[in-house]
Motif scaffolding. Structure first.
Motif, mmCIF file in Angstrom:
data_model
loop_
_atom_site.group_PDB
_atom_site.id
_atom_site.type_symbol
_atom_site.label_atom_id
_atom_site.label_comp_id
_atom_site.label_asym_id
_atom_site.label_seq_id
_atom_site.Cartn_x
_atom_site.Cartn_y
_atom_site.Cartn_z
ATOM 1 N N GLU A 1 -13.403 -7.378 7.477
ATOM 2 C CA GLU A 1 -14.734 -7.276 6.868
ATOM 3 C C GLU A 1 -14.788 -7.947 5.503
ATOM 4 O O GLU A 1 -15.832 -8.438 5.092
ATOM 5 C CB GLU A 1 -15.135 -5.814 6.735
ATOM 6 C CG GLU A 1 -15.533 -5.171 8.034
ATOM 7 C CD GLU A 1 -16.021 -3.739 7.854
ATOM 8 O OE1 GLU A 1 -15.998 -3.232 6.706
ATOM 9 O OE2 GLU A 1 -16.415 -3.142 8.853
ATOM 10 N N ALA A 2 -13.649 -7.971 4.798
ATOM 11 C CA ALA A 2 -13.600 -8.603 3.475
ATOM 12 C C ALA A 2 -13.445 -10.120 3.567
ATOM 13 O O ALA A 2 -13.473 -10.808 2.552
ATOM 14 C CB ALA A 2 -12.447 -8.018 2.664
ATOM 15 N N HIS B 1 -3.631 -6.007 12.813
ATOM 16 C CA HIS B 1 -5.064 -6.056 12.522
ATOM 17 C C HIS B 1 -5.457 -4.945 11.549
ATOM 18 O O HIS B 1 -5.054 -3.797 11.691
ATOM 19 C CB HIS B 1 -5.897 -5.899 13.799
ATOM 20 C CG HIS B 1 -7.352 -6.043 13.529
ATOM 21 N ND1 HIS B 1 -8.171 -4.966 13.288
ATOM 22 C CD2 HIS B 1 -8.123 -7.145 13.420
ATOM 23 C CE1 HIS B 1 -9.390 -5.401 13.054
ATOM 24 N NE2 HIS B 1 -9.402 -6.724 13.140
ATOM 25 N N ARG B 2 -6.240 -5.331 10.549
ATOM 26 C CA ARG B 2 -6.814 -4.369 9.605
ATOM 27 C C ARG B 2 -8.306 -4.645 9.514
ATOM 28 O O ARG B 2 -8.731 -5.711 9.055
ATOM 29 C CB ARG B 2 -6.143 -4.489 8.238
ATOM 30 C CG ARG B 2 -4.710 -4.043 8.290
ATOM 31 C CD ARG B 2 -4.137 -3.503 7.043
ATOM 32 N NE ARG B 2 -5.028 -3.109 5.993
ATOM 33 C CZ ARG B 2 -4.586 -2.792 4.774
ATOM 34 N NH1 ARG B 2 -3.296 -2.820 4.503
ATOM 35 N NH2 ARG B 2 -5.436 -2.445 3.834
ATOM 36 N N HIS B 3 -9.076 -3.680 9.958
ATOM 37 C CA HIS B 3 -10.535 -3.804 9.991
ATOM 38 C C HIS B 3 -11.106 -4.069 8.593
ATOM 39 O O HIS B 3 -12.010 -4.893 8.431
ATOM 40 C CB HIS B 3 -11.131 -2.534 10.606
ATOM 41 C CG HIS B 3 -12.611 -2.582 10.767
ATOM 42 N ND1 HIS B 3 -13.225 -3.396 11.690
ATOM 43 C CD2 HIS B 3 -13.599 -1.936 10.100
ATOM 44 C CE1 HIS B 3 -14.526 -3.247 11.592
ATOM 45 N NE2 HIS B 3 -14.788 -2.358 10.646
ATOM 46 N N ASP B 4 -10.564 -3.375 7.585
ATOM 47 C CA ASP B 4 -11.076 -3.535 6.222
ATOM 48 C C ASP B 4 -10.899 -4.956 5.710
ATOM 49 O O ASP B 4 -11.761 -5.495 5.024
ATOM 50 C CB ASP B 4 -10.428 -2.528 5.273
ATOM 51 C CG ASP B 4 -8.911 -2.650 5.208
ATOM 52 O OD1 ASP B 4 -8.291 -3.114 6.190
ATOM 53 O OD2 ASP B 4 -8.334 -2.270 4.171
ATOM 54 N N LEU B 5 -9.800 -5.595 6.075
ATOM 55 C CA LEU B 5 -9.551 -6.962 5.607
ATOM 56 C C LEU B 5 -10.381 -7.983 6.392
ATOM 57 O O LEU B 5 -10.804 -8.995 5.826
ATOM 58 C CB LEU B 5 -8.063 -7.281 5.699
ATOM 59 C CG LEU B 5 -7.184 -6.384 4.822
ATOM 60 C CD1 LEU B 5 -5.713 -6.645 5.084
ATOM 61 C CD2 LEU B 5 -7.507 -6.579 3.352
ATOM 62 N N THR C 1 -0.292 -0.974 -5.125
ATOM 63 C CA THR C 1 -1.513 -0.241 -5.418
ATOM 64 C C THR C 1 -1.170 1.189 -5.786
ATOM 65 O O THR C 1 -0.239 1.769 -5.238
ATOM 66 C CB THR C 1 -2.463 -0.245 -4.215
ATOM 67 O OG1 THR C 1 -1.788 0.312 -3.092
ATOM 68 C CG2 THR C 1 -2.919 -1.643 -3.871
ATOM 69 N N GLY D 1 -8.549 -10.576 10.038
ATOM 70 C CA GLY D 1 -7.958 -9.303 9.656
ATOM 71 C C GLY D 1 -6.546 -9.106 10.151
ATOM 72 O O GLY D 1 -5.987 -8.026 10.031
ATOM 73 N N ASP E 1 0.808 -1.215 0.000
ATOM 74 C CA ASP E 1 0.000 0.000 0.000
ATOM 75 C C ASP E 1 0.840 1.263 0.000
ATOM 76 O O ASP E 1 0.419 2.292 -0.513
ATOM 77 C CB ASP E 1 -0.935 0.021 1.203
ATOM 78 C CG ASP E 1 -1.911 -1.143 1.190
ATOM 79 O OD1 ASP E 1 -2.259 -1.614 0.093
ATOM 80 O OD2 ASP E 1 -2.322 -1.578 2.275
ATOM 81 N N TRP F 1 -0.358 -5.619 3.135
ATOM 82 C CA TRP F 1 -0.963 -6.793 3.751
ATOM 83 C C TRP F 1 -0.654 -8.033 2.932
ATOM 84 O O TRP F 1 -0.390 -7.951 1.726
ATOM 85 C CB TRP F 1 -2.460 -6.611 3.928
ATOM 86 C CG TRP F 1 -3.248 -6.471 2.661
ATOM 87 C CD1 TRP F 1 -3.389 -5.349 1.902
ATOM 88 C CD2 TRP F 1 -3.988 -7.502 1.990
ATOM 89 N NE1 TRP F 1 -4.171 -5.605 0.811
ATOM 90 C CE2 TRP F 1 -4.560 -6.924 0.840
ATOM 91 C CE3 TRP F 1 -4.227 -8.843 2.253
ATOM 92 C CZ2 TRP F 1 -5.351 -7.647 -0.038
ATOM 93 C CZ3 TRP F 1 -5.021 -9.567 1.369
ATOM 94 C CH2 TRP F 1 -5.579 -8.968 0.249
#
Length: 123
Positions: free
Chosen positions: A53-54, A47-51, A93, A59, A8, A18
Protein backbone atom coordinates in the motif's frame (compact mmCIF):
# COMPACT_ATOMS: atom_id res chain seq x y z
CA UNK A 1 21.51 0.53 -5.00
CA UNK A 2 18.79 2.59 -3.41
CA UNK A 3 17.75 0.56 -0.39
CA UNK A 4 15.03 1.30 2.14
CA UNK A 5 14.01 -0.92 5.02
CA UNK A 6 14.07 -1.54 8.74
CA UNK A 7 14.47 -4.18 11.41
CA UNK A 8 11.11 -4.57 13.15
CA UNK A 9 11.98 -7.31 15.66
CA UNK A 10 15.30 -8.58 16.97
CA UNK A 11 15.70 -11.40 19.49
CA UNK A 12 18.27 -13.99 20.52
CA UNK A 13 16.85 -16.41 17.95
CA UNK A 14 16.32 -14.17 14.91
CA UNK A 15 14.90 -11.00 13.42
CA UNK A 16 12.17 -9.73 11.12
CA UNK A 17 11.83 -6.63 9.00
CA UNK A 18 11.85 -5.47 5.41
CA UNK A 19 14.29 -4.33 2.74
CA UNK A 20 13.50 -2.89 -0.69
CA UNK A 21 15.80 -1.88 -3.55
CA UNK A 22 13.90 0.51 -5.80
CA UNK A 23 16.50 0.38 -8.60
CA UNK A 24 16.92 -3.37 -8.94
CA UNK A 25 13.32 -4.40 -8.33
CA UNK A 26 14.31 -7.89 -7.15
CA UNK A 27 14.35 -9.31 -3.61
CA UNK A 28 17.39 -8.54 -1.49
CA UNK A 29 19.28 -11.03 0.64
CA UNK A 30 19.88 -9.62 4.13
CA UNK A 31 22.39 -10.82 6.71
CA UNK A 32 22.67 -10.39 10.46
CA UNK A 33 26.28 -9.82 11.51
CA UNK A 34 28.17 -9.57 14.76
CA UNK A 35 31.85 -8.63 14.68
CA UNK A 36 32.12 -9.71 11.03
CA UNK A 37 30.53 -13.13 11.69
CA UNK A 38 27.30 -13.97 9.83
CA UNK A 39 24.62 -14.99 12.34
CA UNK A 40 21.86 -15.61 9.80
CA UNK A 41 20.67 -14.84 6.31
CA UNK A 42 17.26 -14.46 4.64
CA UNK A 43 15.74 -13.33 1.37
CA UNK A 44 13.46 -10.31 1.70
CA UNK A 45 10.63 -11.72 -0.43
CA UNK A 46 7.72 -12.14 2.00
CA UNK A 47 4.54 -10.25 1.16
CA UNK A 48 3.66 -7.32 3.41
CA UNK A 49 0.34 -5.64 2.75
CA UNK A 50 1.42 -2.41 4.47
CA UNK A 51 4.44 -2.02 2.19
CA UNK A 52 2.43 -2.78 -0.95
CA UNK A 53 0.00 0.00 0.00
CA UNK A 54 2.95 2.34 0.63
CA UNK A 55 4.20 1.74 -2.92
CA UNK A 56 7.14 -0.57 -2.32
CA UNK A 57 6.65 -2.69 -5.42
CA UNK A 58 4.09 -5.41 -4.85
CA UNK A 59 5.00 -5.61 -1.16
CA UNK A 60 7.32 -8.60 -1.59
CA UNK A 61 10.09 -7.23 0.59
CA UNK A 62 9.58 -8.65 4.09
CA UNK A 63 11.98 -11.06 5.77
CA UNK A 64 11.89 -13.43 8.72
CA UNK A 65 15.38 -14.60 9.64
CA UNK A 66 16.26 -17.36 12.07
CA UNK A 67 19.82 -17.23 13.37
CA UNK A 68 21.97 -20.29 12.78
CA UNK A 69 22.26 -20.66 16.54
CA UNK A 70 20.78 -18.68 19.46
CA UNK A 71 22.93 -15.79 20.60
CA UNK A 72 23.59 -14.19 23.96
CA UNK A 73 20.98 -11.41 24.50
CA UNK A 74 23.82 -9.13 25.65
CA UNK A 75 24.96 -9.06 22.00
CA UNK A 76 21.66 -7.75 20.60
CA UNK A 77 22.59 -4.08 20.70
CA UNK A 78 25.66 -4.80 18.57
CA UNK A 79 24.08 -6.87 15.78
CA UNK A 80 23.99 -5.25 12.35
CA UNK A 81 21.41 -6.27 9.73
CA UNK A 82 22.62 -5.37 6.24
CA UNK A 83 21.94 -6.30 2.62
CA UNK A 84 24.45 -8.96 1.53
CA UNK A 85 27.51 -7.26 0.10
CA UNK A 86 26.41 -3.86 1.39
CA UNK A 87 27.92 -1.70 4.07
CA UNK A 88 24.83 0.19 5.22
CA UNK A 89 22.95 -1.15 8.22
CA UNK A 90 19.14 -1.28 8.16
CA UNK A 91 17.70 1.02 10.85
CA UNK A 92 15.84 -0.40 13.82
CA UNK A 93 12.37 0.63 14.89
CA UNK A 94 11.32 1.36 18.47
CA UNK A 95 14.74 0.63 20.00
CA UNK A 96 14.62 -2.95 18.66
CA UNK A 97 16.95 -5.19 20.63
CA UNK A 98 18.02 -2.58 23.14
CA UNK A 99 15.39 -3.43 25.76
CA UNK A 100 16.50 -7.07 25.79
CA UNK A 101 20.12 -5.94 26.00
CA UNK A 102 19.53 -3.75 29.07
CA UNK A 103 17.40 -6.42 30.79
CA UNK A 104 20.24 -8.92 30.30
CA UNK A 105 22.89 -6.52 31.59
CA UNK A 106 20.75 -5.65 34.63
CA UNK A 107 20.11 -9.35 35.40
CA UNK A 108 23.85 -10.07 35.32
CA UNK A 109 24.96 -6.84 37.00
CA UNK A 110 22.11 -5.38 39.12
CA UNK A 111 24.04 -2.21 39.98
CA UNK A 112 24.91 -1.40 36.35
CA UNK A 113 23.73 2.02 35.27
CA UNK A 114 22.80 3.13 38.78
CA UNK A 115 24.86 5.91 40.24
CA UNK A 116 24.75 7.44 43.65
CA UNK A 117 24.98 11.15 44.15
CA UNK A 118 27.19 12.77 46.76
CA UNK A 119 24.07 12.95 48.90
CA UNK A 120 23.58 9.16 48.77
CA UNK A 121 20.38 9.00 46.71
CA UNK A 122 19.90 7.11 43.50
CA UNK A 123 19.50 9.17 40.37
Amino acid sequence: MTIRGSVDRLSASGCTGWAFDSLEGRPLVVQALFDGRILGEATADLHRHDLAEAGFGEGLCGFDMAFYEPIDPAMLAFIAVKPRGGDVELPRTAMTGFGEFFRTVHARHPAAGRHRSIFGGLW
